[in-house]
Design a protein around this motif. Sequence first.
Motif, PDB file in Angstrom:
ATOM      1  N   PHE A 102       0.832  -1.204   0.000  1.00  0.00           N
ATOM      2  CA  PHE A 102       0.000   0.000   0.000  1.00  0.00           C
ATOM      3  C   PHE A 102       0.870   1.261   0.000  1.00  0.00           C
ATOM      4  CE2 PHE A 102      -2.242   3.317   2.442  1.00  0.00           C
ATOM      5  CZ  PHE A 102      -3.306   3.527   1.580  1.00  0.00           C
ATOM      6  N   LEU A 103       1.916   1.268   0.823  1.00  0.00           N
ATOM      7  CA  LEU A 103       2.787   2.441   0.878  1.00  0.00           C
ATOM      8  C   LEU A 103       3.537   2.650  -0.439  1.00  0.00           C
ATOM      9  CD1 LEU A 103       4.208   2.097   4.501  1.00  0.00           C
ATOM     10  CD2 LEU A 103       2.445   3.675   3.681  1.00  0.00           C
ATOM     11  N   PHE A 104       3.987   1.553  -1.056  1.00  0.00           N
ATOM     12  CA  PHE A 104       4.618   1.676  -2.367  1.00  0.00           C
ATOM     13  C   PHE A 104       3.634   2.250  -3.389  1.00  0.00           C
ATOM     14  CE2 PHE A 104       7.754  -1.897  -1.239  1.00  0.00           C
ATOM     15  CZ  PHE A 104       8.750  -0.981  -0.947  1.00  0.00           C
ATOM     16  N   ALA A 105       2.380   1.841  -3.298  1.00  0.00           N
ATOM     17  CA  ALA A 105       1.360   2.359  -4.217  1.00  0.00           C
ATOM     18  C   ALA A 105       1.193   3.864  -4.048  1.00  0.00           C
ATOM     19  CB  ALA A 105       0.029   1.639  -3.988  1.00  0.00           C
ATOM     20  N   ILE A 106       1.161   4.313  -2.792  1.00  0.00           N
ATOM     21  CA  ILE A 106       0.992   5.740  -2.518  1.00  0.00           C
ATOM     22  C   ILE A 106       2.194   6.535  -3.032  1.00  0.00           C
ATOM     23  CG2 ILE A 106       0.765   7.477  -0.706  1.00  0.00           C
ATOM     24  CD1 ILE A 106      -1.742   5.807  -1.123  1.00  0.00           C
ATOM     25  N   TRP A 107       3.392   6.009  -2.811  1.00  0.00           N
ATOM     26  CA  TRP A 107       4.604   6.765  -3.136  1.00  0.00           C
ATOM     27  C   TRP A 107       4.959   6.717  -4.615  1.00  0.00           C
ATOM     28  CZ3 TRP A 107       7.329   4.200   1.605  1.00  0.00           C
ATOM     29  CH2 TRP A 107       6.871   4.821   2.774  1.00  0.00           C
ATOM     30  N   THR A 108       4.660   5.595  -5.287  1.00  0.00           N
ATOM     31  CA  THR A 108       5.039   5.466  -6.697  1.00  0.00           C
ATOM     32  C   THR A 108       3.878   5.726  -7.651  1.00  0.00           C
ATOM     33  OG1 THR A 108       4.540   3.093  -6.808  1.00  0.00           O
ATOM     34  CG2 THR A 108       6.749   3.718  -6.059  1.00  0.00           C
ATOM     35  N   ARG A 109       2.636   5.573  -7.160  1.00  0.00           N
ATOM     36  CA  ARG A 109       1.436   5.716  -8.005  1.00  0.00           C
ATOM     37  C   ARG A 109       1.459   4.751  -9.184  1.00  0.00           C
ATOM     38  NH1 ARG A 109       0.045  12.212  -8.400  1.00  0.00           N
ATOM     39  NH2 ARG A 109      -0.015  12.594  -6.152  1.00  0.00           N
ATOM     40  N   TRP A 110       2.085   3.585  -8.982  1.00  0.00           N
ATOM     41  CA  TRP A 110       2.176   2.580 -10.046  1.00  0.00           C
ATOM     42  C   TRP A 110       1.039   1.586  -9.869  1.00  0.00           C
ATOM     43  CZ3 TRP A 110       5.573  -2.096 -11.287  1.00  0.00           C
ATOM     44  CH2 TRP A 110       5.806  -2.166 -12.674  1.00  0.00           C
ATOM     45  N   GLN A 111       0.312   1.297 -10.967  1.00  0.00           N
ATOM     46  CA  GLN A 111      -0.913   0.504 -10.883  1.00  0.00           C
ATOM     47  C   GLN A 111      -0.714  -0.902 -10.283  1.00  0.00           C
ATOM     48  OE1 GLN A 111      -3.943   1.991 -11.529  1.00  0.00           O
ATOM     49  NE2 GLN A 111      -2.506   3.709 -11.566  1.00  0.00           N
ATOM     50  N   PRO A 112       0.342  -1.648 -10.632  1.00  0.00           N
ATOM     51  CA  PRO A 112       0.506  -2.978 -10.027  1.00  0.00           C
ATOM     52  C   PRO A 112       0.531  -2.957  -8.501  1.00  0.00           C
ATOM     53  CG  PRO A 112       1.938  -2.779 -11.925  1.00  0.00           C
ATOM     54  CD  PRO A 112       1.350  -1.418 -11.698  1.00  0.00           C
ATOM     55  N   PHE A 113       1.109  -1.914  -7.895  1.00  0.00           N
ATOM     56  CA  PHE A 113       1.122  -1.830  -6.433  1.00  0.00           C
ATOM     57  C   PHE A 113      -0.300  -1.625  -5.893  1.00  0.00           C
ATOM     58  CE2 PHE A 113       5.708  -0.587  -6.843  1.00  0.00           C
ATOM     59  CZ  PHE A 113       6.208  -1.605  -6.065  1.00  0.00           C
ATOM     60  N   TYR A 114      -1.097  -0.799  -6.567  1.00  0.00           N
ATOM     61  CA  TYR A 114      -2.482  -0.594  -6.137  1.00  0.00           C
ATOM     62  C   TYR A 114      -3.257  -1.911  -6.147  1.00  0.00           C
ATOM     63  CZ  TYR A 114      -2.333   4.541  -6.203  1.00  0.00           C
ATOM     64  OH  TYR A 114      -2.076   5.858  -5.935  1.00  0.00           O
ATOM     65  N   ILE A 115      -3.113  -2.660  -7.233  1.00  0.00           N
ATOM     66  CA  ILE A 115      -3.865  -3.912  -7.360  1.00  0.00           C
ATOM     67  C   ILE A 115      -3.380  -4.941  -6.341  1.00  0.00           C
ATOM     68  CG2 ILE A 115      -4.527  -5.754  -8.937  1.00  0.00           C
ATOM     69  CD1 ILE A 115      -5.628  -2.886  -9.519  1.00  0.00           C
ATOM     70  N   LEU A 116      -2.065  -5.037  -6.160  1.00  0.00           N
ATOM     71  CA  LEU A 116      -1.523  -5.963  -5.168  1.00  0.00           C
ATOM     72  C   LEU A 116      -2.029  -5.609  -3.773  1.00  0.00           C
ATOM     73  CD1 LEU A 116       0.382  -8.289  -4.408  1.00  0.00           C
ATOM     74  CD2 LEU A 116       2.240  -6.607  -4.240  1.00  0.00           C
ATOM     75  N   ALA A 117      -2.011  -4.322  -3.429  1.00  0.00           N
ATOM     76  CA  ALA A 117      -2.491  -3.897  -2.113  1.00  0.00           C
ATOM     77  C   ALA A 117      -3.978  -4.187  -1.953  1.00  0.00           C
ATOM     78  CB  ALA A 117      -2.223  -2.399  -1.924  1.00  0.00           C
ATOM     79  N   TYR A 118      -4.750  -3.992  -3.007  1.00  0.00           N
ATOM     80  CA  TYR A 118      -6.189  -4.277  -2.949  1.00  0.00           C
ATOM     81  C   TYR A 118      -6.436  -5.761  -2.658  1.00  0.00           C
ATOM     82  CZ  TYR A 118     -11.086  -4.537  -4.397  1.00  0.00           C
ATOM     83  OH  TYR A 118     -12.440  -4.762  -4.432  1.00  0.00           O
ATOM     84  N   ILE A 119      -5.740  -6.617  -3.386  1.00  0.00           N
ATOM     85  CA  ILE A 119      -5.916  -8.067  -3.192  1.00  0.00           C
ATOM     86  C   ILE A 119      -5.490  -8.479  -1.787  1.00  0.00           C
ATOM     87  CG2 ILE A 119      -5.108 -10.337  -3.952  1.00  0.00           C
ATOM     88  CD1 ILE A 119      -4.834  -9.129  -6.773  1.00  0.00           C
ATOM     89  N   LEU A 120      -4.330  -8.007  -1.341  1.00  0.00           N
ATOM     90  CA  LEU A 120      -3.823  -8.379  -0.019  1.00  0.00           C
ATOM     91  C   LEU A 120      -4.727  -7.856   1.089  1.00  0.00           C
ATOM     92  CD1 LEU A 120      -0.012  -7.719  -0.549  1.00  0.00           C
ATOM     93  CD2 LEU A 120      -1.187  -9.930  -0.512  1.00  0.00           C
TER      94      LEU A 120
END
Length: 744
Positions: A107-125
């Motif tokens: 989730f933190l990587f998603a916030i800091w990088t705004r990269w879509q794979p991190f958002y999806i991974l965080a959502y699933i987890l």
Amino acid sequence: MNSKWITIQLGYVLGASSLLTAIVYFFATNWEQLNRWEKFVPAFLLILGFYGLSVWLSNQAGRQFLSKLSLFASCVSFGVGAGLIGQTYNSHADSYTLFAIWFIPAFLFAIWTRWQPFYILAYILGHLAYCFYFFPQGEGRGDSEGVQIAIWVGLAIANGILYLLTERGILHSSLLKWISFQAGIGILLMLSNSYAFEDYGIYMNLPLVAILAAAVWYSHKTRNKAYLLFSGLWISAAITFKYIELIVHYYNELFFIASLVFVIVFIGANVKFMTFIRAWQPAEKPRNGELGGEEVEHDKSEGDFTKWIVRVLTVSVVIIGSLLGSLTVVGIVTLVLGFENPENVLMGFGLVVVTGMIFLNKLNALVRYTILISGLLLGAGAAVFAENVAVLFAFLALTIAAFIYIAGTVHRIFFFLAAILITAAILSNWINSSVVIMTIIAGLLFILFAGGQVIRNAAVRQPVLYSSYPSLLLTLFALTFMTESAWYYITNALFFVLVVLALVISKQLKIRWIFAWSMGFWTAFLVYKYYDLAWKLLHKSVTFAMIGILILIFTLWYEKRHRLEAAEPEASPSANDKTNRILIAVLVLLQIAAMSIQIGKSEYLLSHGQLVKLQLEPLDPRSLIQGDYVRLRYTISQPPILDSKNGEVPSKQKIAVVLAPNTATGVHEFSRVYTNGEVLGPGEVRINGTRTGYEGIKYGIETYFIPEGTGRNYEQHAKFAEVKVSAGGDAILERLLLQQTVVQ
């Protein structure tokens, strides 16, 4: 974007995903030849190595994409490492803690990088952590219906919040926005099922109706055509499910007669309503000299949006009308009229209705398509039930005729898919093997997809391609699990080659819909092969590793050859880049520290804990990312909790019990509930647990990871477990005893 750079980018994605899949599969094998440290060291090296590669690439010109991909690989490696620690110390098999810990950096990587794979991974987890917390795998919680609904409503609210955050631009993921929208409504629809939730399900219709109304209103307000369409489809689904519930409640003649009247009134009212919508002008027409070009363009967009509303309503009403009408006709034929052979009546009705509606092109579109689809569902369905091949051939001819004579992409997609399903039904009457049938269908779909490329008429070409390609992927994907021996490897190879080629070609030609379908099935292939029992995890790991290496080698060669033509577009430097790099570095170090602390605590307990022997009863499931394990139940899992001193221990609360050794067997058995401050007797140990409803008491030692395929042996022969217990009552499972054999 440069097509050669697109190919290189895709090559790195495919190669990296194959390698990461190989890593997950390898550690999930629980390979016996590796000791604890031989497992841990590679996990740490993967996390730090991928992170170091990400840092190095971030300082290289034109390597920003690869830098993010390497950071994503580091995050995935952390999840694998956390699962590996649980596997090594026999804990956290599909536990919410594993996914919750992994969710934090994702989730933190998603916030800091705004990269879509991190958002999806965080959502699933996040969803896995939530679901496993409230519904642990294999456990009966015994919650009341109200508590269960509250749990699911909480998940629906979480998805609603995610939708709002992405809609407002606080989170930057269009895919996350779409998924949360669908998930929130889907959960509320599930909760409104009065059979699954007998006491409160009926009340959940109120929030369902409210959220559907809000979705339609907001989609209309924001002029979002896609979400307006999905809102309409969800309304169609909700009405259909509610109608089925009513059928079960009121299965009688009067109900079906009333239903027929309702369907007629429903269709008629919507015909009038859409006539009004078509004539409605949301803005006044411009008068001479009053409006400039900008206003005229706005007026045109309003008209286009009105047309889109009509299309959404048409699709929704046709779906509702055809499904409700079909169920109503079945009820009238079987219950009201009481025909002895209703399938013959339904087949005749379907043939007459479909034939008539194909050629009555001047009939109102709503009425025409509703009656046509109802007739096709009833007639073809009855023919399948009666195994009447002649009638099925007649309906196949009618669907082909409907595809030819009825224009419209959505209509032709429906008739194309209907023709494929009818063809499969015909083949099932001649061929007993489902594998052969699906192989024939796959071949037919491939021919249609290839042939569709040369069709000049776009109105015909598009529905053929839109229907045949996803159907081909789905059929081949199913065959990768159904086939055996040589055909198994052939179908897997065909599916793999087809998807990879489609990804490369569609990305270069910018055919987004083919790329989206291909990437979805590529991901499904990597994930679901994990559960394919026809192939050992270790063999899958080696295979995917080889595939990944070959893809990366080709990508590197291709990039070197086209270096000047395939330069990555330079991203504008951000003011937050330096801050984000510092935060990411700290987070990676915290991941390493968290894993190290868990290993240290477990090793200390193994070295200093008191060894006890417990009697058990094992089972054999598979963890999501950790491989095969046996789920253990002990004789101390269901102890007699009641005594005159302690009374009944409340459910779902922490508890500590005292175990005393049986001098005859050497097995530690339940003695009493532990009281704070009490002095234990000789040989006695305190062990901490949690009271969990029907499961009795869980002590955190209920899983034991094993090599793949050995679960049956453990189920039959594992009788005892050796457990180390600390002075504070924490326990760790050290080994199982297979009758006279000790398993390390």
